[in-house]
Design a protein around this motif. Structure first.
Motif, PDB file in Angstrom:
ATOM      1  N   ALA A   1       0.807  -1.216   0.000  1.00  0.00           N
ATOM      2  CA  ALA A   1       0.000   0.000   0.000  1.00  0.00           C
ATOM      3  C   ALA A   1       0.842   1.269   0.000  1.00  0.00           C
ATOM      4  N   VAL A   2       1.932   1.287   0.789  1.00  0.00           N
ATOM      5  CA  VAL A   2       2.728   2.502   0.911  1.00  0.00           C
ATOM      6  C   VAL A   2       3.474   2.808  -0.383  1.00  0.00           C
ATOM      7  N   TYR A   3       3.992   1.772  -1.022  1.00  0.00           N
ATOM      8  CA  TYR A   3       4.793   2.003  -2.226  1.00  0.00           C
ATOM      9  C   TYR A   3       3.980   1.950  -3.516  1.00  0.00           C
ATOM     10  N   GLU A   4       2.709   1.569  -3.406  1.00  0.00           N
ATOM     11  CA  GLU A   4       1.865   1.501  -4.608  1.00  0.00           C
ATOM     12  C   GLU A   4       1.737   2.831  -5.339  1.00  0.00           C
ATOM     13  N   PRO A   5       1.434   3.954  -4.638  1.00  0.00           N
ATOM     14  CA  PRO A   5       1.327   5.215  -5.383  1.00  0.00           C
ATOM     15  C   PRO A   5       2.636   5.604  -6.085  1.00  0.00           C
TER      16      PRO A   5
END
Length: 432
Positions: A255-259
């Motif tokens: 989730a944190v690195y997805e964007p």
């Protein structure tokens, strides 16, 4: 010969919810939704916030410094999450609703204050304290719903509750698509102050659970933290800690690195900066919707196949999806569309968190339930903070985002070997 009435099938009716149970659920759900929104706001505004604040703090805003500072700040945020175990004993002593309102109030105020940051040090302090509040909300909301809903609806209530966190992801993505793009990262943090209203409503409108009231009236005062490590609960406490740690590592790695991953792929595909940010917001929305579907699918699966088999299915799916998205699609020449498609799979299996909302309350008695829930989730966040820091260092050292994140799939493989040591509670009622 049987009469017509003898052949009439028995219709099973679910126990209706009363007004207090409905209000309590929506209060817990709204708090969990805004919790998810607040926690994900940071991932969405990480780059623009640090690009502005690093020079004011004496550091150049290079991609490497932004990545390293972002990982350090997020690790501090997770440490704050870890310290949220303090809310559990408070809830077992003073009740679920008052302490639940306190967690919401804490994370809302300090998320809003993050908008006033003049340097990275102030932002770090605000995010750390917000993390303490955010970390306690899940344990208390999950405990409240488990204790307040009727037994025949409690399991599905856990799935409904968990959708709130990912609805918060979707809400954060929508706000970033509109407010973030036009008004910047400070406006995004200001929206995080909205949950103060929810905290007030929870405190004023939601009644305490009957199970806690009965336990409080008949319980000799004990030390719940000591009790969950006593002979009765020691094994299940540590097994739950390990499984939750694995789930948290996978959630935050993806989730944190997805964007950032989507922005990199969109930029590589030739998109302008604002279009890349909007694409990242849309991808986050798809991730959130698929995770909500995973949350809703989980309780029926857990009721049919058992808690342990269902978690094994979700963990195996997470391992495959992380490798498929960050280990394969991220490196394709035209990887944006395949990466987003894999995000939907990743999101569905990320719904494994709904199982813990259902399963953890079943493993502990009322007098220690909130303490156990809060400690197990907090333990995972402490370890997650360390893993996140190592992940940021690996990204900096390897000069790539995909491989380090893909390696977190190994944690879920380990989890498949730990699951057999957990207790199976299928068919059991919530212990008093």
């Amino acid at each position: 010969m049987n009469s017509l009435t003898d052949r009439t099938p028995v219709v099973r009716r679910r126990t209706p919810l009363n007004r207090s149970q409905i209000a309590g659920f929506w209060g817990a759900w709204a708090g969990w939704t805004l919790d998810g929104m607040d926690s994900f706001i940071y991932a969405l505004v990480l780059t623009p916030a640090l690009t502005e604040l690093l020079p004011r703090s004496g550091y150049a805003a290079t991609p490497a410094n932004v990545g390293l500072a972002g990982s350090i700040l997020f690790a501090l945020f997770l440490v704050g999450w870890g310290l949220s175990f303090i809310w559990g004993p408070l809830a077992d002593r003073f009740g679920r609703t008052k302490v639940l309102a306190g967690t919401i109030f804490t994370f809302a105020i300090f998320t809003g204050l993050a908008a006033t940051s003049h340097n990275v040090w102030e932002l770090a302090i605000y995010r750390f304290i917000a993390g303490v509040g955010i970390g306690g909300e899940w344990a208390l909301a999950g405990t409240y719903v488990a204790e307040s809903w009727p037994e025949d609806r409690r399991k599905m209530g856990a799935g409904y509750l968990q959708t709130g966190y990912y609805a918060g992801f979707f809400l954060a993505a929508a706000l970033n698509y509109t407010i973030g793009v036009h008004y910047g990262w400070r406006a995004m943090f200001l929206t995080g102050a909205v949950p103060v209203v929810v905290a007030i409503l929870v405190l004023l409108r939601v009644k305490e659970t009957e199970k806690w009231q009965k336990a409080e009236a008949g319980t000799v005062r004990t030390k719940p933290l000591r009790e969950i490590f006593g002979p009765t609960y020691r094994r299940r406490t540590w097994v739950a800690c390990i499984l939750l740690t694995i789930a948290i590592i996978g959630l935050w790695a993806g989730a944190v690195y997805e964007p950032s991953a989507v922005i990199q792929l969109a930029t590589k595909a030739g998109m302008a900066k604002n279009d890349a940010i909007r694409t990242a917001s849309l991808a986050t929305g798809l991730l959130s919707i698929s995770t909500i579907l995973g949350c809703l699918a989980l309780p029926p699966l857990a009721e049919r196949f058992g808690r342990k088999k269902t978690l094994a299915f979700y963990f195996a799916g997470m391992a495959v999806a992380i490798v498929g998205s960050f280990g394969w699609a991220f490196y394709l020449p035209n990887g944006l569309a395949p990466f987003i498609a894999w995000l939907c799979v990743l999101g569905f299996f990320g719904g494994n968190f709904a199982l813990f909302s259902l399963w953890l309350p079943e493993q502990f008695e009322t007098r220690v339930r909130a303490t156990a829930f809060a400690f197990c989730t907090s333990f995972g966040r402490f370890v997650g903070a360390g893993v996140n820091f190592l992940l940021g260092a690996a990204v900096l050292h390897m000069h790539t985002l995909g491989v380090p994140v893909a390696l977190t799939a190994l944690a879920f493989i380990v989890g498949l070997f730990v699951i057999p040591f957990a207790p199976e509670t299928k068919g059991e009622v919530l212990p008093q």
